[in-house]
Design a protein around this motif. Sequence first.
Motif, short mmCIF file in Angstrom:
data_model
loop_
_atom_site.label_atom_id
_atom_site.label_comp_id
_atom_site.label_asym_id
_atom_site.label_seq_id
_atom_site.Cartn_x
_atom_site.Cartn_y
_atom_site.Cartn_z
N THR A 135 0.82 -1.23 0.00
CA THR A 135 0.00 0.00 0.00
C THR A 135 0.84 1.27 0.00
N THR A 136 2.10 1.18 0.43
CA THR A 136 2.97 2.37 0.47
C THR A 136 4.12 2.25 -0.52
N SER A 137 4.07 1.26 -1.39
CA SER A 137 5.18 0.99 -2.29
C SER A 137 5.13 1.84 -3.56
N ILE A 138 6.26 1.91 -4.22
CA ILE A 138 6.35 2.60 -5.50
C ILE A 138 5.46 1.92 -6.53
N SER A 139 5.42 0.57 -6.48
CA SER A 139 4.59 -0.15 -7.45
C SER A 139 3.12 0.20 -7.31
N CYS A 140 2.66 0.44 -6.07
CA CYS A 140 1.27 0.86 -5.85
C CYS A 140 1.01 2.21 -6.52
N ILE A 141 1.94 3.13 -6.37
CA ILE A 141 1.81 4.45 -7.00
C ILE A 141 1.82 4.32 -8.52
N VAL A 142 2.71 3.46 -9.04
CA VAL A 142 2.81 3.28 -10.50
C VAL A 142 1.53 2.69 -11.06
N PHE A 143 0.98 1.66 -10.41
CA PHE A 143 -0.26 1.05 -10.90
C PHE A 143 -1.43 2.04 -10.78
N THR A 144 -1.44 2.84 -9.73
CA THR A 144 -2.47 3.88 -9.60
C THR A 144 -2.35 4.88 -10.73
N PHE A 145 -1.13 5.29 -11.02
CA PHE A 145 -0.87 6.24 -12.12
C PHE A 145 -1.33 5.65 -13.45
N LEU A 146 -1.06 4.37 -13.68
CA LEU A 146 -1.48 3.72 -14.93
C LEU A 146 -3.01 3.75 -15.07
N ALA A 147 -3.70 3.53 -13.95
CA ALA A 147 -5.18 3.58 -13.98
C ALA A 147 -5.66 4.98 -14.37
N TYR A 148 -4.97 6.00 -13.87
CA TYR A 148 -5.36 7.38 -14.22
C TYR A 148 -5.04 7.69 -15.68
N VAL A 149 -3.96 7.16 -16.21
CA VAL A 149 -3.64 7.35 -17.63
C VAL A 149 -4.74 6.73 -18.49
N LEU A 150 -5.14 5.50 -18.14
CA LEU A 150 -6.22 4.84 -18.87
C LEU A 150 -7.53 5.62 -18.73
N MET A 151 -7.79 6.16 -17.55
CA MET A 151 -8.98 6.98 -17.33
C MET A 151 -8.96 8.20 -18.24
N TRP A 152 -7.81 8.87 -18.31
CA TRP A 152 -7.69 10.08 -19.14
C TRP A 152 -7.92 9.75 -20.61
N LEU A 153 -7.37 8.64 -21.08
CA LEU A 153 -7.55 8.25 -22.48
C LEU A 153 -9.03 8.03 -22.80
N CYS A 154 -9.75 7.37 -21.90
CA CYS A 154 -11.18 7.11 -22.10
C CYS A 154 -11.99 8.41 -22.05
N LEU A 155 -11.71 9.25 -21.06
CA LEU A 155 -12.42 10.52 -20.93
C LEU A 155 -12.18 11.41 -22.14
N ASN A 156 -10.95 11.43 -22.61
CA ASN A 156 -10.58 12.30 -23.71
C ASN A 156 -11.23 11.89 -25.02
N SER A 157 -11.70 10.62 -25.08
CA SER A 157 -12.37 10.13 -26.28
C SER A 157 -13.83 10.55 -26.33
N GLY A 158 -14.33 11.12 -25.23
CA GLY A 158 -15.72 11.59 -25.19
C GLY A 158 -16.66 10.56 -24.58
N VAL A 159 -17.94 10.93 -24.50
CA VAL A 159 -18.94 10.06 -23.88
C VAL A 159 -19.24 8.86 -24.76
N LYS A 160 -19.51 9.10 -26.05
CA LYS A 160 -19.95 8.03 -26.94
C LYS A 160 -18.81 7.08 -27.28
N LYS A 161 -17.67 7.60 -27.69
CA LYS A 161 -16.56 6.76 -28.12
C LYS A 161 -15.73 6.24 -26.96
#
Length: 453
Positions: free
Chosen positions: A139-165
């Motif tokens: 829970t306090t490891s670098i890998s936890c931060i990295v995996f959390t960051f990856l989830a946010y990158v994926l979130m940004w890609l989906c959001l940036n594609s808009g609601v429909k796409k």
Amino acid sequence: MEKRGFVSKIGFIMSMAAFSIGIGNLWKFPYIVGNYGGGAFLLVYLLFLIFAGVPMFIVEVTLGRASGLSPISGMNKLEGKKSAWSIIGIVEAISILIIDGYATIIVGGWTLGYLAKVATGSLAGMDADALGTVFGAHTTSISCIVFTFLAYVLMWLCLNSGVKKGVEKICSILLPILMVILVGLAIYANTLPGAFEGLKWYVIPDFSKINLGVVSAALTQVFFSLGVGMCCAFVYGSYMDKDTNMTGSLMLTSFLDTGIAVLSGLICVPALFAFGIEPAAGPSLLFVTLPQLFNKMGAFGTVFGVLFFLCVFFAGFTSVLGGAESLVAVLDDGFKGLSRKAACIIVVVAAFLLSLVFISSFGNGPLSGFSCLGLGFFDFGDFIASGICLTLAAVLMLLYVILRWKFNNFMEAANEGAGDSKLRIYPWMKVYFNYILPIILLFACYCIIKVYI
């Protein structure tokens, strides 16, 4: 900003259900069932779902569709001016920002991290103490931060594609996959020797275990699971066509959400009983207790574990994605000169920074010594968001319908597009919405305050 709206009715149902079906179903529901007596909690949960969750779900989505905007701007539009009722939207935005802040850690940092650990066999052979040590370190490891960051990158890609796409397409793909995997895991779990005892404990209520704690946990979980008071139901309502039978669509959404929650319990509880593992493990159930289960399952344990964590990720990601989409809508509506791309960046960065604050409260982090009402920073954030804000937003929305909008206007808006369908709001329901439902919500507020203070 793209034109509001989903491509289809099924797109709305899939997206709304995918938001509702999140960590509340696959992380929170199983351990709360375990902590609060199995069938006793399940019974109270289902009653609150029918008599409080679904009605308030309909209220919130109706307000969103009637206004065509996110909750802060939407409440001002319904009032025809800037209004104090916009506090509903402010409370909801605060709630979903906090929830996305800690939920994305669970979805990305913890779940993806443990998906990798189970798949590589790094947890094999560990007992409860060893698994607890591994989880605490993770829970306090670098890998936890990295995996959390990856989830946010994926979130940004989906959001940036808009609601429909982006949002609608992702949810329409992941939700059916999630349901197929969960059904398969539930069938397998209930065929294990000794699983039937767990099934009985899960579905047969022990009425002596029903108390204020169970009532508080059940109602909070209903709102958390459906997404009432989290901004997203309001926003997705604003994306909904006026010719769609909203009540029918929301009933189906609620059925899907409840079905997934019950399925998660049907997977975890019987399997834990089959191998003699205590189900009342609390929030660590997924990351300490279940890996013990996977280890005891032998060769199939790795496959079971990978599939289960994959389900948790699918469900959790579509949920935090929906939450982030609602915050993007709030910024789009509140700041007309702001592009969607800029709003997406602001939301993702703000939520990620909040996630880092939550991570700093784990282990020996800078905020690990924080305590309020006897709760650490993570639990206090959950209490504020899902214990206070969700219930407060529900109370305020219902008060608005009763005092300002009036029941007849609400009924007309809710039934728009219903046609000849029997799934609609009826005039006789006025007594329930105006007098009985407020009592239920006020009682819920009392229970929550009583438990924490």
